[in-house]
Design a protein around this motif. Structure first.
Motif, PDB file in Angstrom:
ATOM      1  N   THR A 344       1.183  -0.888  -0.317  1.00  0.00           N
ATOM      2  CA  THR A 344       0.182   0.166   0.049  1.00  0.00           C
ATOM      3  C   THR A 344       1.029   1.470   0.205  1.00  0.00           C
ATOM      4  N   MET A 345       0.667   2.332  -1.511  1.00  0.00           N
ATOM      5  CA  MET A 345       1.594   3.396  -0.822  1.00  0.00           C
ATOM      6  C   MET A 345      -0.008   4.362  -0.393  1.00  0.00           C
ATOM      7  N   ASP A 346       0.866   5.091   0.478  1.00  0.00           N
ATOM      8  CA  ASP A 346       0.727   7.058   1.196  1.00  0.00           C
ATOM      9  C   ASP A 346       0.941   7.369   0.300  1.00  0.00           C
ATOM     10  N   PRO A 347      -1.054   8.325   0.494  1.00  0.00           N
ATOM     11  CA  PRO A 347      -0.517   9.549  -1.192  1.00  0.00           C
ATOM     12  C   PRO A 347       0.558  10.240   0.041  1.00  0.00           C
ATOM     13  N   LEU A 348       0.737  10.499   1.284  1.00  0.00           N
ATOM     14  CA  LEU A 348       1.781  11.330   1.688  1.00  0.00           C
ATOM     15  C   LEU A 348       3.150  10.882   1.187  1.00  0.00           C
ATOM     16  N   ALA A 349       3.549   9.276   2.001  1.00  0.00           N
ATOM     17  CA  ALA A 349       4.673   9.608   1.211  1.00  0.00           C
ATOM     18  C   ALA A 349       4.958   9.211  -0.598  1.00  0.00           C
ATOM     19  N   GLY A 350       3.969   9.441  -1.044  1.00  0.00           N
ATOM     20  CA  GLY A 350       3.702   9.851  -2.575  1.00  0.00           C
ATOM     21  C   GLY A 350       4.536  10.836  -2.956  1.00  0.00           C
ATOM     22  N   LEU A 351       3.560  12.113  -2.006  1.00  0.00           N
ATOM     23  CA  LEU A 351       3.942  12.930  -2.316  1.00  0.00           C
ATOM     24  C   LEU A 351       5.717  13.496  -1.690  1.00  0.00           C
ATOM     25  N   TYR A 352       5.845  12.595  -0.390  1.00  0.00           N
ATOM     26  CA  TYR A 352       7.409  12.782  -0.092  1.00  0.00           C
ATOM     27  C   TYR A 352       8.130  12.928  -1.151  1.00  0.00           C
ATOM     28  N   MET A 353       8.342  11.715  -1.720  1.00  0.00           N
ATOM     29  CA  MET A 353       8.581  11.347  -2.827  1.00  0.00           C
ATOM     30  C   MET A 353       9.055  11.530  -3.967  1.00  0.00           C
ATOM     31  N   MET A 354       8.413  12.578  -4.233  1.00  0.00           N
ATOM     32  CA  MET A 354       8.342  13.507  -5.700  1.00  0.00           C
ATOM     33  C   MET A 354       8.832  14.834  -4.943  1.00  0.00           C
ATOM     34  N   THR A 355       8.844  15.067  -3.405  1.00  0.00           N
ATOM     35  CA  THR A 355       9.641  16.035  -3.021  1.00  0.00           C
ATOM     36  C   THR A 355      10.790  16.950  -2.755  1.00  0.00           C
ATOM     37  N   ARG A 356      10.551  16.536  -1.395  1.00  0.00           N
ATOM     38  CA  ARG A 356      11.284  15.621   0.105  1.00  0.00           C
ATOM     39  C   ARG A 356      12.795  15.370  -0.659  1.00  0.00           C
ATOM     40  N   GLY A 357      11.718  13.851  -0.650  1.00  0.00           N
ATOM     41  CA  GLY A 357      13.092  12.251  -0.301  1.00  0.00           C
ATOM     42  C   GLY A 357      13.868  12.550  -1.950  1.00  0.00           C
ATOM     43  N   ALA A 358      13.459  13.236  -3.532  1.00  0.00           N
ATOM     44  CA  ALA A 358      13.479  13.079  -4.855  1.00  0.00           C
ATOM     45  C   ALA A 358      15.470  14.327  -4.008  1.00  0.00           C
ATOM     46  N   ALA A 359      14.666  15.622  -4.027  1.00  0.00           N
ATOM     47  CA  ALA A 359      15.601  16.792  -3.326  1.00  0.00           C
ATOM     48  C   ALA A 359      16.627  16.092  -2.581  1.00  0.00           C
ATOM     49  N   ASP A 360      16.241  15.013  -1.057  1.00  0.00           N
ATOM     50  CA  ASP A 360      17.386  14.044  -0.480  1.00  0.00           C
ATOM     51  C   ASP A 360      18.146  13.183  -1.411  1.00  0.00           C
ATOM     52  N   ALA A 361      17.680  12.709  -1.737  1.00  0.00           N
ATOM     53  CA  ALA A 361      18.064  11.896  -3.071  1.00  0.00           C
ATOM     54  C   ALA A 361      19.587  12.687  -4.485  1.00  0.00           C
ATOM     55  N   LEU A 362      18.920  13.340  -4.071  1.00  0.00           N
ATOM     56  CA  LEU A 362      19.841  13.991  -5.789  1.00  0.00           C
ATOM     57  C   LEU A 362      21.145  15.363  -4.820  1.00  0.00           C
ATOM     58  N   GLN A 363      21.092  15.100  -3.536  1.00  0.00           N
ATOM     59  CA  GLN A 363      21.765  16.603  -2.804  1.00  0.00           C
ATOM     60  C   GLN A 363      21.374  17.785  -3.468  1.00  0.00           C
ATOM     61  N   GLY A 368      12.254  21.023  -2.704  1.00  0.00           N
ATOM     62  CA  GLY A 368      12.315  20.110  -1.866  1.00  0.00           C
ATOM     63  C   GLY A 368      11.080  20.325  -1.028  1.00  0.00           C
ATOM     64  N   ASP A 369      11.359  21.548  -0.318  1.00  0.00           N
ATOM     65  CA  ASP A 369      10.262  21.796   1.351  1.00  0.00           C
ATOM     66  C   ASP A 369      10.033  23.930   0.473  1.00  0.00           C
ATOM     67  N   PHE A 370       9.233  23.706   2.091  1.00  0.00           N
ATOM     68  CA  PHE A 370       9.446  25.432   2.012  1.00  0.00           C
ATOM     69  C   PHE A 370      10.159  26.318   3.384  1.00  0.00           C
ATOM     70  N   ASN A 371      11.843  25.292   3.400  1.00  0.00           N
ATOM     71  CA  ASN A 371      11.738  25.993   4.256  1.00  0.00           C
ATOM     72  C   ASN A 371      12.697  27.272   3.914  1.00  0.00           C
ATOM     73  N   PRO A 372      12.285  27.843   5.169  1.00  0.00           N
ATOM     74  CA  PRO A 372      13.233  29.007   4.894  1.00  0.00           C
ATOM     75  C   PRO A 372      14.997  29.139   4.041  1.00  0.00           C
ATOM     76  N   GLY A 373      14.800  30.186   2.963  1.00  0.00           N
ATOM     77  CA  GLY A 373      16.126  29.539   2.469  1.00  0.00           C
ATOM     78  C   GLY A 373      16.269  29.133   1.167  1.00  0.00           C
ATOM     79  N   THR A 374      14.840  28.346   0.898  1.00  0.00           N
ATOM     80  CA  THR A 374      15.034  27.235  -0.174  1.00  0.00           C
ATOM     81  C   THR A 374      14.576  28.435  -1.429  1.00  0.00           C
ATOM     82  N   TYR A 375      14.332  27.814  -2.195  1.00  0.00           N
ATOM     83  CA  TYR A 375      13.976  28.117  -3.951  1.00  0.00           C
ATOM     84  C   TYR A 375      12.313  28.369  -3.519  1.00  0.00           C
TER      85      TYR A 375
END
Ligand code: GUN
Ligand code: ZN
Length: 430
Positions: A344-363, A368-375
């Motif tokens: 079972t794939m949870d939709p939030l796990a899916g959103l993570y995979m295509m945002t923050r998770g991918a940004a982490d993987a690609l360094q 990938g997130d909305f932390n201050p200082g990001t684009y």
């Protein structure tokens, strides 16, 4: 510089996590504060309106505001051959892909399709992608150039192949190394651009070309590599014939120092445990392409197995093997691929995979997130983009419920707007 407040239903993952459902940050009446190209704050709309009383407000009502999607594998020259009938991988390459890619010897043509292609990404909410060009140096240059004009974070590279494809698409070991190095010198780290050395796959490179590209990869510490791995049974048998000394398919890339934490492997469907182990040890990244894997009849990606080996799985459309530019619809297809395997794939796990998770993987720490200082790269999704979605989501206010339905129903009307580096690049006109 004036602050802009973008208000709506804000959802993101501020931290790396193995448990996205728990670590989601959601503001139902939220806001992003943007200064120039970057995010300076994310919080409830009330708080940010108090903190920035002079701000210009762009109000998206109850629409979802999520980080821009990251598509980790797709081919811009294959835009025009999307949805081509009837073949599996090797015949599909020969019948459709190679003749289509020939046209990109012409820089004007490359430019025209690069423009069209980026529009397609934006209208589907994608703000960063690892893109394949063709063998022609100019095709990578044209795509880089259009992305640079929009201050977009994009990875691409010239395809390298010196055998088992038509003469008109072949480079040589020397020209592949030289042109890739020239492109790196000219484009890598220019603005937000990144270079990916791009050997098409083991069958289309001679050992000499693989060796020269492996050597090139080893001479940088921040350049990427992208290739295809273990997609189709006929392909895998062919690799065994061509590289009899290698233990398995991945071993070909490993032999030439191509398995690194900056290496992106498309597909990875029919993997041996030993291949998973080596990717995991060396930190390689998988681009999981569910729409393409079904469209080309290639097979089902085994997420449980990948997770057991601690593999970084990212999500990708693989246009034109994939039949949609939509990362949301690609997530929907991932869900179905996993249903067939009782995962079972949870939709939030899916959103993570295509945002923050991918940004982490690609360094890529600036996206990938909305932390201050990001684009300020984000996309705005309309849960009520048509009558059916309005009916289906009439009572929904939780991000996970909205995302799940959109992952099945989305089309480009779903994407109300897409912003890159603090500027809108797409707005849906009703
Ligand atoms: N393997 C080698 N080239 C390609 C390609 O263009 N698309 C896909 N899906 N697989 C490939
Ligand atoms: Zn591909």
């Amino acid at each position: 510089m004036t602050i802009k407040l973008i208000t709506g239903h804000v959802v993101h993952f501020p931290n790396s996590t193995a448990n996205p459902q728990q670590d989601t940050v959601e503001f139902k009446q939220g806001a992003l504060a943007i200064e120039d190209e970057k995010i300076v704050a994310v919080d409830s709309a009330d708080k940010l309106k108090q903190r920035y009383p002079e701000a210009n407000i762009v109000d998206y009502g109850n629409k979802l505001i999520v980080p821009g999607f990251i598509d980790t594998h797709l081919h811009f020259p294959q835009t025009e051959m999307i949805a081509s009938f009837g073949e599996q991988l090797i015949d599909w390459l020969n019948k459709y892909t190679f003749p289509t890619e020939r046209q990109f010897e012409d820089p004007a043509y490359s430019r025209k399709i690069a423009d069209f292609f980026l529009q397609q990404l934006w209208m589907n909410g994608t703000t960063t992608a690892a893109v394949w060009a063709t063998v022609h140096k100019n095709s990578a240059e044209q795509l880089f150039s259009v992305a640079y004009e929009r201050n977009m974070q994009l990875l691409t590279g010239k395809v390298c192949m010196d055998r088992h494809c038509p003469d008109y698409l072949q480079d040589t070991p020397e020209s592949a190394q030289k042109e890739s190095a020239e492109l790196i010198a000219q484009w890598h780290n220019k603005g937000r651009l990144k270079y990916a050395i791009t050997p098409r796959f083991a069958p289309t490179s001679t050992e000499k070309q693989m060796a020269m590209l492996g050597e090139l990869m080893s001479s940088y510490n921040d350049v990427y590599l992208q290739t295809h791995l273990s997609e189709n049974q006929q392909e895998i048998a062919w690799v065994k014939e061509l590289y009899p000394d290698c233990k398995n398919y991945l071993d070909v890339y490993d032999k030439y120092q191509m398995v690194t934490e900056r290496s992106l492997f498309g597909h990875c469907i029919h993997m041996e445990d030993d291949e998973w182990r080596v990717i995991s040890e060396k930190g390689g990244i998988v681009a999981f392409c569910p729409r393409s894997n079904l469209f080309l009849g290639s097979g089902l990606y085994n997420l449980d197995k990948a997770n057991a080996f601690n593999i970084k799985t990212t999500l990708a459309t693989d246009v034109g093997g994939g039949d949609s530019f939509s990362m949301l619809r690609t997530l929907g297809e991932a869900y179905k691929v996993f249903q067939l395997q009782n995962i079972t794939m949870d939709p939030l796990a899916g959103l993570y995979m295509m945002t923050r998770g991918a940004a982490d993987a690609l360094q890529l720490p600036d996206i990938g997130d909305f932390n201050p200082g990001t684009y300020a790269d984000f996309t705005v999704l309309d849960p009520h983009f048509n009558a059916l979605s309005s009916l289906r989501l009439k009572d929904a206010d939780k991000a996970e419920d909205i995302l799940f339905a959109l992952s099945m129903l989305a089309d480009e009307r779903t994407t109300a707007a897409t912003w890159i580096a603090g500027k809108p690049v797409w707005e849906y006109q009703q």
